[in-house]
Write a protein that holds these residues in place. Structure first.
Motif, PDB file in Angstrom:
ATOM      1  N   GLY A  96       0.818  -1.203   0.000  1.00  0.00           N
ATOM      2  CA  GLY A  96       0.000   0.000   0.000  1.00  0.00           C
ATOM      3  C   GLY A  96       0.850   1.250   0.000  1.00  0.00           C
ATOM      4  N   VAL A  97       0.221   2.379   0.343  1.00  0.00           N
ATOM      5  CA  VAL A  97       0.889   3.680   0.393  1.00  0.00           C
ATOM      6  C   VAL A  97       0.452   4.391   1.667  1.00  0.00           C
ATOM      7  CG1 VAL A  97       1.032   5.974  -0.663  1.00  0.00           C
ATOM      8  CG2 VAL A  97       1.119   3.937  -2.104  1.00  0.00           C
ATOM      9  N   ARG A  98       1.382   5.063   2.300  1.00  0.00           N
ATOM     10  CA  ARG A  98       1.065   5.869   3.484  1.00  0.00           C
ATOM     11  C   ARG A  98       1.332   7.340   3.171  1.00  0.00           C
ATOM     12  NH1 ARG A  98       4.062   3.502   7.854  1.00  0.00           N
ATOM     13  NH2 ARG A  98       2.202   2.198   8.091  1.00  0.00           N
ATOM     14  N   LEU A  99       0.319   8.173   3.329  1.00  0.00           N
ATOM     15  CA  LEU A  99       0.483   9.616   3.199  1.00  0.00           C
ATOM     16  C   LEU A  99       0.693  10.209   4.582  1.00  0.00           C
ATOM     17  CD1 LEU A  99      -2.274  10.650   0.591  1.00  0.00           C
ATOM     18  CD2 LEU A  99       0.132  10.091   0.184  1.00  0.00           C
ATOM     19  N   GLU A 100       1.738  11.017   4.731  1.00  0.00           N
ATOM     20  CA  GLU A 100       2.046  11.611   6.023  1.00  0.00           C
ATOM     21  C   GLU A 100       2.746  12.939   5.826  1.00  0.00           C
ATOM     22  OE1 GLU A 100       4.594   8.829   7.975  1.00  0.00           O
ATOM     23  OE2 GLU A 100       6.038   8.761   6.329  1.00  0.00           O
ATOM     24  N   VAL A 101       2.834  13.699   6.897  1.00  0.00           N
ATOM     25  CA  VAL A 101       3.547  14.979   6.881  1.00  0.00           C
ATOM     26  C   VAL A 101       4.719  14.876   7.839  1.00  0.00           C
ATOM     27  CG1 VAL A 101       3.418  17.444   7.416  1.00  0.00           C
ATOM     28  CG2 VAL A 101       1.504  16.333   6.254  1.00  0.00           C
ATOM     29  N   ASP A 102       5.890  15.267   7.376  1.00  0.00           N
ATOM     30  CA  ASP A 102       7.089  15.240   8.205  1.00  0.00           C
ATOM     31  C   ASP A 102       7.938  16.455   7.851  1.00  0.00           C
ATOM     32  OD1 ASP A 102       8.960  14.326  10.064  1.00  0.00           O
ATOM     33  OD2 ASP A 102      10.067  13.198   8.545  1.00  0.00           O
ATOM     34  N   LEU A 111       4.550  13.647   2.353  1.00  0.00           N
ATOM     35  CA  LEU A 111       5.320  12.494   1.912  1.00  0.00           C
ATOM     36  C   LEU A 111       4.396  11.322   1.590  1.00  0.00           C
ATOM     37  CD1 LEU A 111       8.124  12.492   4.651  1.00  0.00           C
ATOM     38  CD2 LEU A 111       8.149  13.665   2.442  1.00  0.00           C
ATOM     39  N   ALA A 112       4.829  10.507   0.638  1.00  0.00           N
ATOM     40  CA  ALA A 112       4.164   9.234   0.340  1.00  0.00           C
ATOM     41  C   ALA A 112       5.189   8.139   0.525  1.00  0.00           C
ATOM     42  CB  ALA A 112       3.606   9.222  -1.073  1.00  0.00           C
ATOM     43  N   GLU A 113       4.880   7.184   1.399  1.00  0.00           N
ATOM     44  CA  GLU A 113       5.761   6.047   1.621  1.00  0.00           C
ATOM     45  C   GLU A 113       5.136   4.817   0.990  1.00  0.00           C
ATOM     46  OE1 GLU A 113       8.365   3.902   5.154  1.00  0.00           O
ATOM     47  OE2 GLU A 113       6.805   5.343   5.669  1.00  0.00           O
ATOM     48  N   ILE A 114       5.846   4.236   0.034  1.00  0.00           N
ATOM     49  CA  ILE A 114       5.371   3.017  -0.626  1.00  0.00           C
ATOM     50  C   ILE A 114       5.692   1.848   0.283  1.00  0.00           C
ATOM     51  CG2 ILE A 114       5.528   1.581  -2.689  1.00  0.00           C
ATOM     52  CD1 ILE A 114       6.559   4.133  -4.147  1.00  0.00           C
ATOM     53  N   LEU A 115       4.641   1.160   0.741  1.00  0.00           N
ATOM     54  CA  LEU A 115       4.794   0.076   1.707  1.00  0.00           C
ATOM     55  C   LEU A 115       4.914  -1.251   0.971  1.00  0.00           C
ATOM     56  CD1 LEU A 115       1.932   1.245   4.105  1.00  0.00           C
ATOM     57  CD2 LEU A 115       4.361   1.849   4.232  1.00  0.00           C
ATOM     58  N   VAL A 116       5.996  -1.955   1.206  1.00  0.00           N
ATOM     59  CA  VAL A 116       6.206  -3.236   0.540  1.00  0.00           C
ATOM     60  C   VAL A 116       6.347  -4.323   1.599  1.00  0.00           C
ATOM     61  CG1 VAL A 116       7.235  -2.224  -1.528  1.00  0.00           C
ATOM     62  CG2 VAL A 116       8.692  -2.829   0.388  1.00  0.00           C
ATOM     63  N   ASN A 117       5.992  -5.528   1.222  1.00  0.00           N
ATOM     64  CA  ASN A 117       5.913  -6.612   2.196  1.00  0.00           C
ATOM     65  C   ASN A 117       7.269  -7.089   2.704  1.00  0.00           C
ATOM     66  OD1 ASN A 117       3.096  -6.903   2.516  1.00  0.00           O
ATOM     67  ND2 ASN A 117       2.965  -7.889   0.521  1.00  0.00           N
ATOM     68  N   ASP A 118       8.347  -6.769   1.978  1.00  0.00           N
ATOM     69  CA  ASP A 118       9.659  -7.182   2.480  1.00  0.00           C
ATOM     70  C   ASP A 118      10.266  -6.144   3.413  1.00  0.00           C
ATOM     71  OD1 ASP A 118      10.499  -5.156   0.849  1.00  0.00           O
ATOM     72  OD2 ASP A 118      11.655  -6.412  -0.515  1.00  0.00           O
ATOM     73  N   GLY A 119       9.516  -5.059   3.654  1.00  0.00           N
ATOM     74  CA  GLY A 119       9.974  -4.049   4.590  1.00  0.00           C
ATOM     75  C   GLY A 119      10.835  -2.964   4.003  1.00  0.00           C
ATOM     76  N   ASP A 120      11.281  -3.105   2.751  1.00  0.00           N
ATOM     77  CA  ASP A 120      12.139  -2.108   2.114  1.00  0.00           C
ATOM     78  C   ASP A 120      11.273  -1.008   1.517  1.00  0.00           C
ATOM     79  OD1 ASP A 120      14.344  -0.809   1.155  1.00  0.00           O
ATOM     80  OD2 ASP A 120      14.593  -2.090  -0.608  1.00  0.00           O
ATOM     81  N   GLN A 130       9.772   2.600   0.275  1.00  0.00           N
ATOM     82  CA  GLN A 130      10.367   3.663  -0.527  1.00  0.00           C
ATOM     83  C   GLN A 130       9.584   4.944  -0.302  1.00  0.00           C
ATOM     84  OE1 GLN A 130      10.728   2.378  -4.608  1.00  0.00           O
ATOM     85  NE2 GLN A 130      11.418   0.340  -4.026  1.00  0.00           N
ATOM     86  N   GLN A 131      10.281   6.044  -0.163  1.00  0.00           N
ATOM     87  CA  GLN A 131       9.647   7.324   0.148  1.00  0.00           C
ATOM     88  C   GLN A 131       9.790   8.298  -1.011  1.00  0.00           C
ATOM     89  OE1 GLN A 131      11.452  10.663   2.562  1.00  0.00           O
ATOM     90  NE2 GLN A 131      10.236   9.685   4.177  1.00  0.00           N
ATOM     91  N   VAL A 132       8.722   9.057  -1.273  1.00  0.00           N
ATOM     92  CA  VAL A 132       8.788  10.149  -2.241  1.00  0.00           C
ATOM     93  C   VAL A 132       8.175  11.388  -1.601  1.00  0.00           C
ATOM     94  CG1 VAL A 132       8.728   8.673  -4.290  1.00  0.00           C
ATOM     95  CG2 VAL A 132       6.579   9.506  -3.319  1.00  0.00           C
ATOM     96  N   VAL A 133       8.588  12.540  -2.087  1.00  0.00           N
ATOM     97  CA  VAL A 133       8.065  13.821  -1.616  1.00  0.00           C
ATOM     98  C   VAL A 133       7.010  14.293  -2.601  1.00  0.00           C
ATOM     99  CG1 VAL A 133       8.646  16.198  -1.005  1.00  0.00           C
ATOM    100  CG2 VAL A 133      10.301  14.355  -0.581  1.00  0.00           C
ATOM    101  N   LEU A 134       5.860  14.720  -2.082  1.00  0.00           N
ATOM    102  CA  LEU A 134       4.772  15.184  -2.933  1.00  0.00           C
ATOM    103  C   LEU A 134       4.671  16.709  -2.880  1.00  0.00           C
ATOM    104  CD1 LEU A 134       1.923  12.606  -2.160  1.00  0.00           C
ATOM    105  CD2 LEU A 134       3.726  12.499  -3.892  1.00  0.00           C
ATOM    106  N   ALA A 135       4.459  17.315  -4.038  1.00  0.00           N
ATOM    107  CA  ALA A 135       4.228  18.751  -4.142  1.00  0.00           C
ATOM    108  C   ALA A 135       2.789  18.958  -4.585  1.00  0.00           C
ATOM    109  CB  ALA A 135       5.192  19.379  -5.142  1.00  0.00           C
ATOM    110  N   PRO A 136       1.892  19.361  -3.681  1.00  0.00           N
ATOM    111  CA  PRO A 136       0.489  19.549  -4.061  1.00  0.00           C
ATOM    112  C   PRO A 136       0.328  20.607  -5.151  1.00  0.00           C
ATOM    113  CG  PRO A 136       0.734  19.503  -1.670  1.00  0.00           C
ATOM    114  CD  PRO A 136       2.119  19.605  -2.250  1.00  0.00           C
TER     115      PRO A 136
END
Length: 589
Positions: free
Chosen positions: A518-524, A529-538, A540-546
């Motif tokens: 899945g994906v987690r949207l959060e503010v830091d 930020l959007a964190e791509i959630l993968v089952n192996d735990g690795d 990946q994070q990207v920065v979003l510009a609205p």
């Protein structure tokens, strides 16, 4: 999350193959094959490569071709020179060649807009006129098209390219044309459609009739999947995996042996002539190998012709080397040519989980070995003859403080007594001036004991302002590339604060490519930020510009960046749409 060393590798891989240090040896005409075989075995054992084939080409002759390891490990079927692999993005060289054939036939021109060459193509743009997307800009990855359209790309029954074409009307361009290279599989898939429309022949049939057949590529074809008696099975880190069918055949769907791809090297050596067949004019070959992005400042040392990437600091005397690499779920490939020296190599492997440097190292070692053989010098002396420029201290004051978008996501850098303290999501490094005045990373245990950072210590960094952007430029063995873009905190629209939380992937997507949960949207730190959630735990994070209340773009420069994220309410559920994939908000949020 990826380490900073992987950031450097990602930055290099974003553009082209990079010169790597290789082991030292000596060579004569009588022992170079044995020497290369020993080096290949060493690299395969070190990286657990399952199977590999290689071909060396001089002028119009295949000097040597061989296989190592297994095409099918379970059945003990050995890899041979005739073993078939997925060529991955090396396929793009053939697609570009076919486009140049149509240019020679006046079916299209390099300046023809894609909208004209491919009726029905449209995409939303925030970056100027759609007609600025020309055939040439698609060929050299400067059209601002997305890197991928992920939905239906890899599947047992992949989406058709025509279906993808219709769905692009909901997507956006990712950058203005000719501002930075954005590698695009989407673009080359569309070029495959152009070939079919403008020639009146289906793409696969055209490639067989006009290129593969005349060039003597007897076992090669363009197909969604790899089949046949000589086909290598796919592996990842030595474990068998399914090499799923691929939609984007024109971008990465060629099946071939190293003997087949050796004919491509011959074509370059022969100025368009292969085995007596003139498949392309000498003028077109020259145009394909001529740098097309020399005026694109943000590209730095990423130079590209029409499909062909430039590789620097590989051979002595600044000898020109061009080529392409390829990667699929379970296969790797590299094709390199030194046109002026009239030689080249092809390396293909059936293990997608290996360290890609192993395949590149073998290819580069073989090229240097051939140069030594042709020039009758000891191989030990080759690297000493390669002039790699040393980085120079910046002429302007350096400032690395702030927040930066990098290939691993958001990075924070703060001024310290000796330079800058850089936080990399769990790892902290120091960025300090060395004795030559350039900035490099260092690390200390308890602030006292220096810790080796390996090849990262060879990388230098410089902060620059380019095209009204504040960027960090990395230099590695004489190769410069943009590694980070400075970003400032900005107000986040209220709507996006309601969108924060976890989203579950509800679209089909193969775990062989990436096991996305899945994906987690959060503010830091004030950034969305959007964190791509993968089952192996690795993760990946990207920065979003609205952009507005419902749309944002992935911040940053280059491959897979600039893509659009769209938020949508559907049946009382909040959905996140990205590259055709749909994620639904977890109600537990």
């Amino acid at each position: 999350m990826k380490t900073i060393t992987e950031v450097i590798r990602l930055g290099i891989a974003t553009y082209a193959l990079c010169a790597m240090s290789v082991a030292q040896a000596t060579t004569t005409d009588s022992d170079y094959q044995t020497q290369l075989s020993q080096y290949i075995s060493q690299q395969m054992n070190a990286e657990d490569v399952t199977g590999l084939s290689i071909a060396l080409v001089k002028e119009q002759e295949i000097l040597w071709a061989a296989g190592f390891g297994y095409a099918d490990k379970r059945q003990k079927v050995k890899a041979e020179a005739s073993t078939l692999y997925r060529a991955g993005s090396v396929s793009k060289l053939m697609t570009a060649t076919a486009i140049m054939q149509l240019v020679e036939q006046d079916k299209i021109a390099l300046h023809t807009p894609l909208t004209q060459a491919l009726p029905g193509f449209t995409i939303n743009t925030r970056h100027g006129n759609l007609n600025d997307i020309t055939i040439e800009r698609v060929l050299n990855h400067h059209a601002g098209l997305p890197t991928d359209y992920l939905s239906g790309m890899w599947a047992e029954h992949p989406m058709t390219v025509s279906d993808m074409l219709s769905r692009l009307e909901h997507e956006y361009t990712v950058a203005p044309v000719d501002t930075i290279g954005v590698y695009s599989n989407v673009g080359y898939s569309l070029l495959g459609e152009v070939i079919g429309v403008q020639s009146g022949i289906e793409f696969n049939d055209y490639m067989q009739a006009k290129l593969l057949g005349p060039m003597g590529m007897k076992s090669a074809d363009f197909n969604h999947q790899l089949e046949g008696e000589k086909a290598a099975l796919g592996y990842q880190a030595g474990r068998p995996v399914s090499e799923l069918p691929l939609r984007d055949v024109a971008a990465g769907g060629m099946n071939a042996s190293v003997l087949d791809l050796a004919q491509v090297v011959k074509m370059v050596n022969g100025a368009g002539s292969v085995n007596g067949q003139q498949v392309l004019s000498a003028e077109s070959i020259e145009k394909m190998l001529t740098v097309t992005n020399g005026d694109v400042t943000l590209d730095y040392d990423h130079k590209i012709g029409l499909g062909w990437h430039y590789i620097y600091n590989l051979l002595p005397e600044s000898a020109l080397v061009v080529g392409h690499d390829g990667a699929t779920i379970a296969h790797r490939s590299v094709l390199l040519v030194a046109p002026e020296q009239q030689f080249g190599i092809v390396v293909m492997a059936n293990d997608g989980g290996v360290n890609e440097e192993a395949i590149s190292n073998i290819a580069e070692y073989a090229m240097q070995l051939m140069w030594a053989r042709d020039n009758r010098v000891e191989f030990d002396d080759v690297e000493d003859l390669i002039a790699v420029p040393s980085p120079k201290a910046a002429s302007v004051k350096q400032n690395f403080a702030g927040h930066f978008v990098t290939p691993i996501g958001l990075v924070k850098s703060q001024k310290s007594k000796r330079g800058y303290r850089v936080d990399l999501g769990g790892e902290t490094l120091l960025l300090e001036r060395d004795e030559s005045g350039v900035y490099r990373f260092t690390k200390e245990l308890l602030g006292l004991i220096p810790i080796s950072l390996g090849e990262l210590e060879e990388v230098s960094f410089e902060s620059k302002r380019v095209d009204n952007l504040n960027v960090v430029v990395a230099a590695y063995q004489g190769y410069e590339f943009v590694i980070a873009q400075k970003v400032a905190q900005a107000d986040i629209p209220v709507n996006w604060m309601y969108y924060l939380g976890d989203y579950e992937l509800v679209s089909p997507f193969p775990k062989e490519v990436l096991d996305i949960r899945g994906v987690r949207l959060e503010v830091d730190e004030g950034f969305l930020l959007a964190e791509i959630l993968v089952n192996d735990g690795d993760n990946q994070q990207v920065v979003l510009a609205p952009i507005d209340d419902d749309d944002a773009v992935i911040a940053g420069l280059g491959r897979a960046l600039g893509d659009n994220i769209h938020m949508k309410r559907a049946e009382n559920k909040i959905q996140l749409h990205y590259s055709g994939l749909v994620f639904e908000q977890n109600i537990a949020n």
